[in-house]
Scaffold this active site. Sequence first.
Site, short mmCIF file in Angstrom:
data_model
loop_
_atom_site.label_atom_id
_atom_site.label_comp_id
_atom_site.label_asym_id
_atom_site.label_seq_id
_atom_site.Cartn_x
_atom_site.Cartn_y
_atom_site.Cartn_z
CB THR A 172 2.56 4.08 -1.85
OG1 THR A 172 1.81 5.29 -1.76
CG2 THR A 172 3.40 3.90 -0.61
CE LYS A 209 -1.61 3.99 -2.69
NZ LYS A 209 -0.98 5.30 -2.84
CB THR A 266 6.08 9.96 1.93
OG1 THR A 266 5.40 8.77 1.54
CG2 THR A 266 5.46 11.15 1.27
#
Lengths: 462, 641
Positions: free
Chosen positions: A184, A263, A108
């Site tokens: 991500t 993450k 994104t």
Amino acid sequence: MAGDGSYKGYRGEALEVLKSFGAMVWSDVEITTARGTYTGIILPRSETADPFHVVVKLRSGYNIGLLARSIQAVTIHGRKEAHYKIPEKEFPFDPARPKVKLLGTGGTIASRLDYRTGAVIPAFSPGELYGSVPELADICNLETEKLFGVFSENMGPEQYIATARAIGREIEKGVQGIVIGHGTDTMHHTAAVLSFMVQDSPVPVVMVGSQRSSDRPSSDAALNLMHSVKTAAESDIAEVMVCMFGPTSDTYGLLHRGTRVRKMHSSYRSTFRTIGDIPIAMVSREKITPLRHDYKRRRTDRGVKINTAFEEMVSIVYYYPNMKPDIIDSLVDNGYRGIVIAGTGLGHVNKPLYPALKRCQEKGIAVYMTVQTLWGYVQMYVYDTGRDMMELGVIPAANMLPEVAYVKLAWALGQTRDLEEVRRIMLTPIAGETTEREPSNGYLIFQGGIPEVEEFISTIRK
Amino acid sequence: MSEFLFKPFAEMTAADYEAVGFRSGLEIHQQVLTEKKLFCRCPAGRYSREYDAEILRHMRPTLSELGEYDGTALMEFKTKKEIIYRINRETVCTYEMDDTPPFMMDETALDIALGIAMLYDLNLVDELHIARKQYLDGSIPTGFQRTTIVGVNGWIPYKDRRVSIVQLGLEEDACREVSDVGHRRTYITDRLGMPLIETVTGPDMRTPDEVAEVAQICRRLVRSTGRVRTGIGAAREDVNVSVTGGTRVEIKGVPRIPRIPLLVHHEAMRQWNLLRLRAELHRRGVTPEAFRSETEDVTRVLQKTSYLPVRDALEAGETANCVVLRGFRDLLNWQTQTNTRFSREISDRVRVVACLTRLPNIVHSDSSSETLSSAEWLAVRKAVRASKDDTLVVVWGGAEDVRTGSQEIAIRAKEATVGIPSETRQALRDGTNGFERILPGPDRMYPDTDLPPIKVTEERLARIREKLPVPIWTHEAWYAELGVPADVVQPLAVSAHAGLFEELVREWKIDPVAASVALVQFMKRIRRKGLDAGRLDERTLRGIFTLLRDKKITREGVYALMEKAARGEALPAAGALPPAPSGEEIEAEVGRSLGRIGGMSLHNPEKKGHVLMGLVMPALRGRVEGAAVAPRVAAAAAGRI
């Protein structure tokens, strides 16, 4: 997009009804249903949506869905097809600025929403990026190359290898820094694998993404992009890094070492954290502030070692109580050559798994132990369980993160079948994937509710 | 355009508004009554200025369909604001902070919105699509409001015509602004995310009073459901106004309906006067093509000024620019609203866009008040090579803001040659309005890719329809027919007891006047006395009306029992009530009360009869109709016994 005047996205009942009225996508219509009359433009329908409704964009810009079977009449006034295009402005060239290459993999960071269809359109050329984030031109001369357009969960060996090779090519050409746009979700997998595949880079290799897509005014994409481009252009840190928000506020980013980053939240902006250590540096639009000094420095040569070995038959097993040996057995039966276990506590699994582990040992399958606590080291001497397992050939992987151990084992097995050699590769730190010591500030998870923590978060914009 | 000149508000007639082509419509924002917020599970309706944490964000414009930035978006980007959100962990979770995707829409909120949409006779939507409506002022941390259309094309009856209801949307409420100074705007987030319906009327109102009246009808209609929030800030009106040749301008966030007419009048006046200003500019040859303005740095020229605002700024190392507007002489004094001049339009822009929030933020050569000395004006005039036909505007502050401010001065002045800019304007206390931001275009709607469409099934609608009140106008017409007192009609229509009233009148055959007065006025009186009207639930009221129906008590007796119940006392059983008093008993009570009056000194002896009645009736505890007592009281008061 449906430039061919079709019934894009429609199927079943809705398609039948639209066809019966000859009302194609982008028709400007007045539709009468059992509930009333509605005026607008027929939009393409998302292919995952049900086959019973027709989507209409009202004059006010809102979309509504009408039940196809209740449509009684359709008056077609014309057609208004949308042509969505990102404005391109030529990226200004300034010979005094460093050259930075942005390699795109998808995700994104560089996309725009087609507001009519909801589809995501990649914004990626330097011109498009300049149109969206003109601040980039104050930092560098930007070149871009789209390697592929995949969501991060679809990244795999083919993409890893292509990316590593592209990095090698760019370094040889003499760029001052490389930025890699990436989704991500699996950015830390890719960061780790690139840390192994690209060694001794003379320039920064910075991975970046966004947690809020760039079609949103509150997106973190623009600031992340500025931070990462600044790092690539100006920093003296010649390592593979992840550059993402430090706090959730728009204040600064953190540069995480590619092998120690993970993450940690499904949606927060500040989701990436360095585990068991501290980040390399902070980066804001104004400056880069190193937090440590043991990083590899930028060099002026163009030398780099690219090693794209990767064995695909490696798996990661997240142990849970009551796990049955058939989980491990099925990996053995399916020809896997390496297994990384994320064990409990110091690195444990239950006894019923032992026979399966024994089979691994006999079949020459490399088995490495990591911890699902994420923080801390594997220590297999403290309890008998650990010692038993080492007897069965399970090798402790120190404080390597499970995902990092997974990609490193794949990389090691890609280079050799000799398990001793694999062991040597696995246990020799190459890019900080294991560390000799965990500093006392390497484990900090603040517990909300405690007065001193509350005081801290009430005074600092986190 | 006609030569019409605006008169003071009180003197304007419907014909005057017609002469300027006045048109106005409403966007009514009404919070609905739910326990939780619309897209997360935080509690709704809990307000607190206290906060535990702050976060900082910026907003960036995103591209529209045509690859253009929306005008508002660009303006907000020019302002380069730091937005601070204050977070209270009791009322806000990571969703409102834009760190967690939305949860599914609150079902109760949707039911309420669908119900109200039915009352407006809207065409309901079969499948709801959640949209993102962009707001770059920071009032929503995502930069957009999640919103969905529930129904379109409805109407309400008004006077002898229909006012169209264009659409009804269900959306999340925004933050409350705490402060906006310089480049920092601060919001508190407690209200953020609360469910809200937005009802948009057509531009069908022809006078300012009509706008307020239609707002009242809509307010009463939604309140009649008993499922909307009331109180300060629970309902806010945006009013769209235009005149012939003008532009749709939106006055935002009017918190009280009675304030609407004057605000709307002033906006019509402002547009009319701006159109007259344009005519004057064109007469002078200042057209959009011929418009000229230049900007010069006059920091050095004004270094020694004695005008304090400028001197303080320059001493602090800031700069000053002069913008010369060719051919504008005296026009910055052109009246726009009551006590408001065109210079205000320019000052507002400079304040909002360039963040020069210290006022005054400009001075100009048309002004007669003491600012720069004539020698200084002369020096500035020379520095910018202006003629006597030109107007000079001086702006000061931080260098970058002064640059933005200078551009805005020229932009706003040039707009005067074109007409009326599309703006949203804020309602001010004195009934005038000030610039808030550029009106967003239709290009700020995006589909929300985070949430799937929601089907609105017939079953759901049937369930909602079953519990729906009859539209208030239907009720009101019937009440009037029944002879319900005029001042009771409207409150009764929106009262929670409207259903009970209908039953009492239709089925119990109770006198409509008695029932309506009890349910509205007696209730009000009990509340005023500070008694607990909440004790008068439907069951208790039925008990009291049963006694009335069975003639155990009189109309007067109803209030006595209501008050008793509100005090928490038990109601008498029907059989235990004393019988109606005999003639002798009444005579005796009149005599007793007369005796009590004897000891009082009355201010107004003519009111003796009233006072006496006031003593006798409670003493008889509602066992008798006033009509039976009145003649005896009158006689006694006149001294005939």
